[in-house]
Design a protein around this motif. Structure first.
Motif, mmCIF file in Angstrom:
data_model
loop_
_atom_site.group_PDB
_atom_site.id
_atom_site.type_symbol
_atom_site.label_atom_id
_atom_site.label_comp_id
_atom_site.label_asym_id
_atom_site.label_seq_id
_atom_site.Cartn_x
_atom_site.Cartn_y
_atom_site.Cartn_z
ATOM 1 N N SER A 101 -17.272 -4.876 20.817
ATOM 2 C CA SER A 101 -17.955 -6.323 20.507
ATOM 3 C C SER A 101 -17.197 -7.612 20.955
ATOM 4 O O SER A 101 -16.081 -7.396 21.251
ATOM 5 N N ARG A 158 -26.170 -10.437 20.379
ATOM 6 C CA ARG A 158 -26.846 -9.121 20.908
ATOM 7 C C ARG A 158 -27.035 -9.048 22.358
ATOM 8 O O ARG A 158 -27.387 -7.997 22.893
ATOM 9 N N SER A 182 -21.483 -9.975 19.263
ATOM 10 C CA SER A 182 -21.758 -9.764 17.757
ATOM 11 C C SER A 182 -21.505 -10.897 16.972
ATOM 12 O O SER A 182 -21.887 -10.880 15.526
ATOM 13 N N LEU A 215 -23.838 -10.946 13.936
ATOM 14 C CA LEU A 215 -24.752 -10.098 13.544
ATOM 15 C C LEU A 215 -24.763 -9.284 12.222
ATOM 16 O O LEU A 215 -23.593 -8.936 11.894
ATOM 17 N N SER A 231 -24.670 -6.199 9.789
ATOM 18 C CA SER A 231 -24.298 -4.904 10.455
ATOM 19 C C SER A 231 -25.325 -4.034 10.691
ATOM 20 O O SER A 231 -25.324 -3.063 11.542
ATOM 21 N N ARG A 237 -26.983 -3.922 14.005
ATOM 22 C CA ARG A 237 -25.973 -3.806 15.485
ATOM 23 C C ARG A 237 -26.490 -2.548 16.250
ATOM 24 O O ARG A 237 -26.356 -2.352 17.396
#
Ligand code: HPA
Length: 234
Positions: free
Chosen positions: A90, A101, A203, A212, A214, A217
């Motif tokens: 990440s 993303r 992230s 982001l 969790s 993800r």
């Protein structure tokens, strides 16, 4: 078997994907590899070997930061004969066009210091990705429904940064994102005649301060793993 990787010589494939998080190594192995088997548990830094489309692949955690990655990459390259190392991890977005993303494929990795600094001394080595991997990863990424950016990243030594001016200079010079491992990976691959690339999922974002969740993800991280595997074997 090395100091930090408790695997037999034949347990490690020539192609190794390296997430920072050992649990992500387990997740990626269980999700993408056929017949994955755990080949390392030393210090909880999990590693798995299996096959992907008939090719042998190892997914070995690197830990966070360049000193940790350097230990695992050195042992993989020097003792286990790994030939292709691809970081899957990440990063924090640094430019407005880079969204949560999105995927960043790191052409170069600027850095203040690496574990190799003692070798280079006053020389400013330019850590860069292997061209064939970079090209193949971009080709794979462009077929997917995900934002893709190719360019320079910043490999920082500090997550909780007390020097915002460093991030500012990186942003001002067009750097796409910040993480903590790729520069040393690129240097070690160059030193040992191997191939290296970092494929990163955004992230969190340094400009918008978004992160982001969790549970969101998995899908984005899946694209990253598939791009890395496509690149390794194209
Ligand atoms: N900084 C450093 N490393 C990171 C970050 C960050 O914001 N996000 C993910 N890895």
């Amino acid at each position: 078997m090395t100091v930090h990787i408790g695997a037999a010589p034949d347990d490690i494939a020539e192609t190794v994907l390296m997430p920072g998080d050992p649990y992500r190594a387990r997740w990626a192995a269980e999700r993408f590899l056929t017949n994955p088997r755990c080949i390392n548990e030393v210090r909880g830094m999990l590693g798995y070997t299996g096959t992907w489309n008939g090719h042998d692949v190892t997914i070995q955690g690197s830990g966070m930061g360049m000193p940790s990655l350097s230990i695992y990459a050195n042992e993989l390259l020097k003792d286990f004969g790994a030939k292709t190392l691809i970081r899957i991890g990440s990063c924090g977005g640094m430019q407005p066009q880079v969204k949560l993303r999105d995927i960043i494929i790191a052409m170069t990795a600027s850095t203040l210091s690496t574990p190799s600094r003692g070798i280079f001394r006053e020389l400013q080595f330019a850590p860069s990705a292997s061209w064939d991997l970079l090209k193949a990863a971009v080709t794979s990424a462009e077929t997917r429904d995900v934002g893709v950016h190719v360019g320079g990243i910043y490999s920082s030594d500090i997550f909780y940064d007390e020097r915002p001016d460093l991030n500012n200079e990186m942003q001002r010079h067009g750097i796409l994102g910040v993480e903590m491992e790729a520069a040393e990976l690129y240097i070690l691959a160059a030193r040992y005649g191997a191939r290296a690339l970092a494929v990163l999922t955004v992230s969190d974002h340094l400009l918008t301060h978004e992160a982001l969740p969790s549970d969101d993800r998995e899908r984005s991280f899946g694209d990253m793993v598939e791009i890395a595997l496509d690149a390794a074997f194209s």
